[in-house]
Motif scaffolding. Structure first.
Motif, PDB file in Angstrom:
ATOM      1  N   PHE A  96      39.021  33.398  45.410  1.00 51.83           N
ATOM      2  CA  PHE A  96      38.755  32.644  46.630  1.00 51.83           C
ATOM      3  C   PHE A  96      37.378  33.015  47.206  1.00 51.83           C
ATOM      4  O   PHE A  96      36.633  32.157  47.668  1.00 51.83           O
ATOM      5  CB  PHE A  96      39.869  32.878  47.657  1.00 51.83           C
ATOM      6  N   SER A 123      39.640  38.202  34.222  1.00 49.26           N
ATOM      7  CA  SER A 123      40.728  37.971  35.183  1.00 49.26           C
ATOM      8  C   SER A 123      41.766  37.003  34.632  1.00 49.26           C
ATOM      9  O   SER A 123      42.875  36.926  35.146  1.00 49.26           O
ATOM     10  CB  SER A 123      40.166  37.394  36.475  1.00 49.26           C
ATOM     11  N   GLU A 210      36.491  35.744  52.939  1.00 51.11           N
ATOM     12  CA  GLU A 210      37.667  36.611  52.890  1.00 51.11           C
ATOM     13  C   GLU A 210      38.302  36.551  51.497  1.00 51.11           C
ATOM     14  O   GLU A 210      37.989  35.675  50.705  1.00 51.11           O
ATOM     15  CB  GLU A 210      38.682  36.193  53.961  1.00 51.11           C
ATOM     16  N   THR A 211      39.172  37.486  51.243  1.00 49.41           N
ATOM     17  CA  THR A 211      39.920  37.460  49.986  1.00 49.41           C
ATOM     18  C   THR A 211      41.374  37.132  50.318  1.00 49.41           C
ATOM     19  O   THR A 211      41.868  37.455  51.395  1.00 49.41           O
ATOM     20  CB  THR A 211      39.878  38.823  49.275  1.00 49.41           C
ATOM     21  N   LEU A 212      42.035  36.462  49.370  1.00 51.65           N
ATOM     22  CA  LEU A 212      43.460  36.156  49.564  1.00 51.65           C
ATOM     23  C   LEU A 212      44.339  37.053  48.703  1.00 51.65           C
ATOM     24  O   LEU A 212      45.532  37.184  48.936  1.00 51.65           O
ATOM     25  CB  LEU A 212      43.742  34.686  49.204  1.00 51.65           C
ATOM     26  N   THR A 213      43.715  37.634  47.677  1.00 55.92           N
ATOM     27  CA  THR A 213      44.490  38.447  46.730  1.00 55.92           C
ATOM     28  C   THR A 213      43.710  39.710  46.385  1.00 55.92           C
ATOM     29  O   THR A 213      42.511  39.786  46.616  1.00 55.92           O
ATOM     30  CB  THR A 213      44.737  37.685  45.405  1.00 55.92           C
ATOM     31  N   GLU A 214      44.439  40.651  45.792  1.00 55.60           N
ATOM     32  CA  GLU A 214      43.795  41.879  45.348  1.00 55.60           C
ATOM     33  C   GLU A 214      44.477  42.352  44.066  1.00 55.60           C
ATOM     34  O   GLU A 214      45.704  42.335  43.980  1.00 55.60           O
ATOM     35  CB  GLU A 214      43.953  42.940  46.447  1.00 55.60           C
ATOM     36  N   PHE A 215      43.662  42.719  43.081  1.00 54.81           N
ATOM     37  CA  PHE A 215      44.230  43.337  41.874  1.00 54.81           C
ATOM     38  C   PHE A 215      44.440  44.808  42.214  1.00 54.81           C
ATOM     39  O   PHE A 215      43.510  45.600  42.160  1.00 54.81           O
ATOM     40  CB  PHE A 215      43.282  43.183  40.679  1.00 54.81           C
ATOM     41  N   ALA A 216      45.675  45.146  42.614  1.00 60.26           N
ATOM     42  CA  ALA A 216      45.913  46.472  43.191  1.00 60.26           C
ATOM     43  C   ALA A 216      45.900  47.558  42.122  1.00 60.26           C
ATOM     44  O   ALA A 216      45.211  48.568  42.250  1.00 60.26           O
ATOM     45  CB  ALA A 216      47.222  46.474  43.952  1.00 60.26           C
ATOM     46  N   THR A 217      46.688  47.356  41.074  1.00 54.03           N
ATOM     47  CA  THR A 217      46.734  48.347  40.001  1.00 54.03           C
ATOM     48  C   THR A 217      46.811  47.633  38.661  1.00 54.03           C
ATOM     49  O   THR A 217      47.136  46.447  38.597  1.00 54.03           O
ATOM     50  CB  THR A 217      47.986  49.256  40.110  1.00 54.03           C
ATOM     51  N   TYR A 218      46.515  48.385  37.615  1.00 55.04           N
ATOM     52  CA  TYR A 218      46.581  47.842  36.250  1.00 55.04           C
ATOM     53  C   TYR A 218      47.524  48.687  35.397  1.00 55.04           C
ATOM     54  O   TYR A 218      47.675  49.887  35.627  1.00 55.04           O
ATOM     55  CB  TYR A 218      45.196  47.881  35.597  1.00 55.04           C
TER      56      TYR A 218
END
Ligand SMILES: Cc1cc2nc3c(=O)[nH]c(=O)nc-3n(C[C@H](O)[C@H](O)[C@H](O)COP(=O)(O)OP(=O)(O)OC[C@H]3O[C@@H](n4cnc5c(N)ncnc54)[C@H](O)[C@@H]3O)c2cc1C
Ligand SMILES: Nc1ncnc2c1ncn2[C@@H]1O[C@H](COP(=O)(O)O)[C@@H](O)[C@H]1O
Lengths: 249, 323
Positions: A96, A123, A210-218
């Motif tokens: 986004f 991604s 702004e961001t709507l998402t986050e790649f928190a962990t892998y």
């Protein structure tokens, strides 16, 4: 017409994928960066049309949302044949954000055909092209495997599940390209590489987004159990195992 | 509140993925203590619509509109946005296929709802909404956190499965407003491959690579596929050579498949090929080279000449089916 190709900067497809900081960040150590393969093919198709229909395509621009480290990738696109490069100076935190940065710059210019790849190879998003078209309030055609310019309109082939459609769209529009769009990417020539150094590469400061998402962990996929080998003289056993053990036939 | 599912049909019959999406949504709706609303666009009769109830959809929004016969990204986004508002959807579920990829990102912007694409399991957390998806062409998995009140996901096909949870479903005609300026793209021609099993719907896939030597040897792949009710696929060089139609090309640059059983015949198992099949529940490899990388991805393997092994497999399957 003016064509814009959105390019993302991705790790070479042979990169060994590792993570750092408790699996919260991709380990960039030693990574080779390339133009996302779909974007390279989109650029190739744009150049093919420019070559084939002289005068029809005025200019091909490539654009990337990224920090200074992505400039070699943009230069590579210039070496392949794009006329101009733009870098929006922002970290591509989520789709986004990237689409918002792109939309802001694009809305101030007049591109007729805006091309994105179906997905970035890092991604695997399939996000930015569609988001961008919505932010620009333009029509979008996705899963595009071919397109041509005809009488001021664009005619495209779009893949659907179990077939293909021919779609016509007015300009401006966003085309999201996939397999088929070009056979092989163009390789920069020596002249192209030399010429790329002097082609314009404009850097534009980012806007607040702004961001709507986050790649928190892998996570890395769990290692697979070893393959069970069956004697080639006993094919029947394989069929029995598939029936009784794996229960898939 | 509700979980909204975008279903798809093929000539008036729901694709298997529609039942999978409803099953997936139903499982989430149970946790959220809400219900599943399914949206169907196109001519589907009531008997067929009611089937969605079998998998847990308690309401079915039936959209029939001349302007929506073919996919139009802007107009379809509008339909979904209006349905989501009307049903108070907090989660919207699509398939991770051509249609889902076309609409979900636009809807994400329209609703300011975070999107996770190609998800492969139920959310691992709801506070905040966290869900796993493949990244780096299936070489890793990312746990994506969606930070907005409404979430959108596209589910990888065959990642969840189809489960029956019968409920009484009500069918409701739904007539969303579509503006002329949302109908700018025009479909001029449709070329459907019909009468064949949809590869992405197939539970078993028999696939051939360059080790099959030439198109004249595909008879055994097709025979085995017919016996197993399977679809047929191939590696990229095979479709590049024109041995097989390009719809069969599987891998990073082709179809992404996740069948219960994938039988790889004379395929080396290049990373780009594996990227398209690694979601398969069970992989069988037949290859004459014991060091072929396909064996690292396979569950069962035969090191041998595929042109000899396949006919024996056909015989063995016939015996099994005969019993
Ligand atoms: C950017 C990029 C994207 C790509 N995308 C894809 C993609 O989406 N899908 C894809 O498939 N490829 C893709 N490729 C190509 C990929 O790298 C491989 O070249 C390709 O998958 C190999 O196809 P294959 O296994 O059929 O052929 P080969 O690699 O030639 O393998 C043939 C195999 O058959 C075996 N064999 C030969 N004879 C016999 C016999 N008689 N019996 C049993 N086994 C036998 C051999 O041991 C060998 O392992 C891509 C490549 C690139 C660079
Ligand atoms: N940082 C970026 N800068 C410019 N274009 C991008 C960027 N990220 C993604 N894109 C475009 O969006 C497409 C899809 O990317 P994604 O949604 O990340 O899978 C890519 O093929 C590019 O065309």
């Amino acid at each position: 017409m003016k064509i814009l190709v959105c390019i993302s900067n991705v790790p070479d497809t042979t990169t060994k994928i590792k993570f750092t900081d408790n699996n919260t960040a991709f380990d960039q150590a030693g990574v080779q960066w390339i133009i996302n393969p779909w974007d390279e093919l989109a650029l190739t198709r744009a150049l093919d049309i420019k070559d084939a229909q002289a005068g029809m395509v005025e200019e091909i621009t490539v654009i990337n949302v990224g920090l200074a480290a992505t400039e070699p990738t943009i230069r590579k696109a210039l070496a392949i044949g794009a006329d101009k490069g733009i870098r929006i100076n922002a970290e591509p935190k989520d789709a986004f954000t990237v689409a918002s940065q792109l939309a802001d710059v694009i809305s101030k210019e007049s591109f007729d055909i805006i091309l994105c790849g179906i997905e970035s190879s890092d991604s695997n998003g399939n996000n930015v092209g569609g988001m961008l078209s919505e932010l620009l309030d333009m029509p979008s055609v996705s899963s595009v495997s071919h397109f041509d310019i005809k009488d001021g309109k664009v005619e495209l082939k779009r893949e659907i599940d179990g077939g293909q459609e021919t779609v016509s769209t007015p300009i401006p529009f966003v085309g999201i390209v996939q397999k088929g769009i070009a056979k092989e990417p163009r390789i920069p020539s020596m002249r192209g590489i030399m010429g790329a150094r002097t082609k314009p590469l404009q850097v534009i400061e980012a806007i607040q987004t702004e961001t709507l998402t986050e790649f928190a962990t892998y996570d890395l996929p769990k290692p697979k159990a070893a393959c069970k080998k069956i004697d080639p003289d006993n094919v029947k056993e394989l069929v029995q195992l598939l029936h009784n053990e794996a229960k898939v036939i | 509140m509700s979980v909204l599912v975008y279903t798809e049909n093929w000539d008036g019959k729901f694709k298997k993925l529609s039942f999978e999406l409803v099953s997936f949504a139903c499982e989430i709706a149970k946790t959220l203590n809400t219900n599943v609303v399914a949206l169907s666009i196109g001519k589907v009769n009531d008997d067929e619509l009611n089937k969605l109830g079998t998998y847990g959809a308690s309401k079915i929004l039936n959209v029939q509109n001349e302007n929506l016969i073919n996919l139009n990204n802007q107009a379809y986004t509008s339909v979904l946005a209006q349905a989501a508002a009307k049903e108070g959807a907090t989660l919207i579920v699509f398939a991770h296929n051509n249609t889902g990829k076309a609409i979900a990102p636009r809807l994400s912007v329209r609703l300011k709802a975070g999107l996770a694409t190609g998800v492969l399991a139920l959310p691992s957390n709801f506070q905040p909404f966290t869900i796993a998806k493949k990244v780096f062409t299936a070489k890793a998995i990312a746990n994506v956190v969606i930070k907005t009140p409404v979430s959108i996901v596209t589910l990888l096909q065959n990642a969840f499965g189809v489960f029956e949870t019968p409920v009484a479903a009500s069918i409701e005609a739904f007539n969303p407003e579509i503006k002329d300026n949302e109908l700018k793209t025009e479909v001029k021609d449709v070329n459907k491959v019909s009468g064949k099993i949809l590869l992405t719907d197939a539970e078993i896939v028999v696939s051939g690579g360059r080790g099959m030597k030439g198109p004249e040897n595909w008879g055994s792949i097709e025979e085995l596929a017919t016996l197993l009710g399977a679809g047929t696929a191939c590696s990229r060089p095979v479709s590049d050579e024109g041995w097989r139609p390009h719809e069969e090309h599987t891998g990073q640059t082709g179809k992404i498949l996740a069948p219960n059983l994938y039988i790889a015949c004379g395929i080396s198992g290049a990373i780009q090929h594996l990227g398209g099949i690694s979601g398969s529940k069970c992989i069988v490899a037949i290859n004459k080279d014991p060091d072929a990388p396909i064996f690292e991805a396979a569950d069962y393997g035969i090191v041998g000449d595929v042109l000899k092994v396949l006919p024996e497999m056909i015989t063995a399957v016939k015996e099994l089916k005969g019993n």
